[in-house]
Design a protein around this motif. Structure first.
Motif, PDB file in Angstrom:
ATOM      1  N   LEU A  82      52.990  18.736  78.922  1.00 16.17           N
ATOM      2  CA  LEU A  82      52.610  17.881  77.806  1.00 16.17           C
ATOM      3  C   LEU A  82      51.129  18.082  77.489  1.00 16.17           C
ATOM      4  CD1 LEU A  82      53.492  15.510  75.929  1.00 16.17           C
ATOM      5  CD2 LEU A  82      52.752  13.969  77.744  1.00 16.17           C
ATOM      6  N   SER A  83      50.838  18.494  76.273  1.00 15.85           N
ATOM      7  CA  SER A  83      49.430  18.680  75.903  1.00 15.85           C
ATOM      8  C   SER A  83      48.795  17.323  75.631  1.00 15.85           C
ATOM      9  CB  SER A  83      49.319  19.565  74.659  1.00 15.85           C
ATOM     10  OG  SER A  83      49.781  18.872  73.520  1.00 15.85           O
ATOM     11  N   ILE A  84      47.492  17.277  75.749  1.00 19.67           N
ATOM     12  CA  ILE A  84      46.774  16.026  75.510  1.00 19.67           C
ATOM     13  C   ILE A  84      46.956  15.574  74.065  1.00 19.67           C
ATOM     14  CG2 ILE A  84      44.579  17.203  75.084  1.00 19.67           C
ATOM     15  CD1 ILE A  84      44.889  13.798  76.737  1.00 19.67           C
ATOM     16  N   SER A  85      46.993  16.512  73.131  1.00 14.42           N
ATOM     17  CA  SER A  85      47.169  16.136  71.722  1.00 14.42           C
ATOM     18  C   SER A  85      48.567  15.578  71.463  1.00 14.42           C
ATOM     19  CB  SER A  85      46.889  17.322  70.799  1.00 14.42           C
ATOM     20  OG  SER A  85      47.758  18.385  71.086  1.00 14.42           O
ATOM     21  N   ASP A  86      49.591  16.143  72.097  1.00 11.16           N
ATOM     22  CA  ASP A  86      50.944  15.592  71.950  1.00 11.16           C
ATOM     23  C   ASP A  86      51.044  14.200  72.568  1.00 11.16           C
ATOM     24  OD1 ASP A  86      51.947  17.736  70.552  1.00 11.16           O
ATOM     25  OD2 ASP A  86      52.836  18.702  72.312  1.00 11.16           O
ATOM     26  N   PHE A  87      50.415  14.020  73.719  1.00  7.75           N
ATOM     27  CA  PHE A  87      50.416  12.702  74.355  1.00  7.75           C
ATOM     28  C   PHE A  87      49.760  11.662  73.456  1.00  7.75           C
ATOM     29  CE2 PHE A  87      47.881   9.690  76.937  1.00  7.75           C
ATOM     30  CZ  PHE A  87      48.921   8.899  77.380  1.00  7.75           C
ATOM     31  N   MET A  88      48.593  11.999  72.905  1.00  3.98           N
ATOM     32  CA  MET A  88      47.893  11.048  72.055  1.00  3.98           C
ATOM     33  C   MET A  88      48.681  10.760  70.773  1.00  3.98           C
ATOM     34  SD  MET A  88      45.397   9.995  73.757  1.00  3.98           S
ATOM     35  CE  MET A  88      44.734   8.985  72.463  1.00  3.98           C
ATOM     36  N   ARG A  89      49.315  11.773  70.224  1.00  3.97           N
ATOM     37  CA  ARG A  89      50.140  11.571  69.026  1.00  3.97           C
ATOM     38  C   ARG A  89      51.274  10.600  69.321  1.00  3.97           C
ATOM     39  NH1 ARG A  89      54.732  13.844  67.997  1.00  3.97           N
ATOM     40  NH2 ARG A  89      54.400  15.507  69.501  1.00  3.97           N
ATOM     41  N   LYS A  90      51.915  10.760  70.477  1.00  2.00           N
ATOM     42  CA  LYS A  90      53.022   9.882  70.835  1.00  2.00           C
ATOM     43  C   LYS A  90      52.555   8.452  71.091  1.00  2.00           C
ATOM     44  CE  LYS A  90      55.876  13.528  72.742  1.00  2.00           C
ATOM     45  NZ  LYS A  90      56.634  14.043  73.865  1.00  2.00           N
ATOM     46  N   VAL A  91      51.477   8.300  71.830  1.00  2.00           N
ATOM     47  CA  VAL A  91      50.979   6.957  72.153  1.00  2.00           C
ATOM     48  C   VAL A  91      50.504   6.233  70.892  1.00  2.00           C
ATOM     49  CG1 VAL A  91      49.093   5.709  73.276  1.00  2.00           C
ATOM     50  CG2 VAL A  91      50.372   7.394  74.550  1.00  2.00           C
ATOM     51  N   LYS A  92      49.683   6.893  70.111  1.00  2.00           N
ATOM     52  CA  LYS A  92      49.142   6.241  68.914  1.00  2.00           C
ATOM     53  C   LYS A  92      50.223   6.014  67.860  1.00  2.00           C
ATOM     54  CE  LYS A  92      45.098   7.507  67.367  1.00  2.00           C
ATOM     55  NZ  LYS A  92      43.980   8.354  66.929  1.00  2.00           N
ATOM     56  N   GLY A  93      51.108   6.993  67.692  1.00  2.00           N
ATOM     57  CA  GLY A  93      52.156   6.869  66.678  1.00  2.00           C
ATOM     58  C   GLY A  93      53.146   5.764  66.988  1.00  2.00           C
TER      59      GLY A  93
END
Length: 138
Positions: free
Chosen positions: A71-82
């Protein structure tokens, strides 16, 4: 130090991430704060992310997490914020007056990595490795 394991890897990935509400409005209080915390925990659990520590302040979130290599950091942040933005605005309709553009979080995030060894230690190891490439490290 405790290493995490995946199917074909051993890793130690620690990230300090910070993101804030849009316009830095101080809306993360009371029930909204508790619900955001629950949503973040659920997203982390679903994606295999370990929360080492975290704080939900009035206008931003700090987290220290271990993220698996898949899991990339950008994908993680997209999922959490979204996910948190969608659910919090649906569950608390009063927030729509303040966030009329359907964006609860501000653009972007801050992240930095953390490890048990410093950059100097890695560089020193590599310098020694070049001098004696057939040594014990091979």
């Amino acid at each position: 130090m405790h290493y995490d394991t995946g199917k074909h890897c051993i890793f130690y990935h620690r990230y300090h991430v910070v993101w804030s509400t849009k316009y830095r409005f101080k809306v993360l209080r009371g029930d909204v704060q508790r619900r955001i915390r629950e949503i973040i925990r659920r997203v982390c659990r679903e994606n295999g992310v370990d929360i080492i520590s975290g704080v939900v302040s009035a206008d931003h979130v700090h987290m220290f997490v271990s993220i698996p290599p898949k899991l990339s950091i950008s994908d993680f942040m997209r999922k959490v914020k979204g996910r948190s933005s969608f659910l919090i605005q649906r569950e608390f309709p009063a927030l729509k007056k303040r966030y009329w553009g359907q964006r609860f979080w501000g653009r972007g995030y801050f992240s930095t990595t953390n490890g048990a060894i410093t950059e100097d230690v890695v560089l020193q190891y590599l310098e020694k490795h070049v001098v004696d490439p057939t040594g014990a490290s091979r």
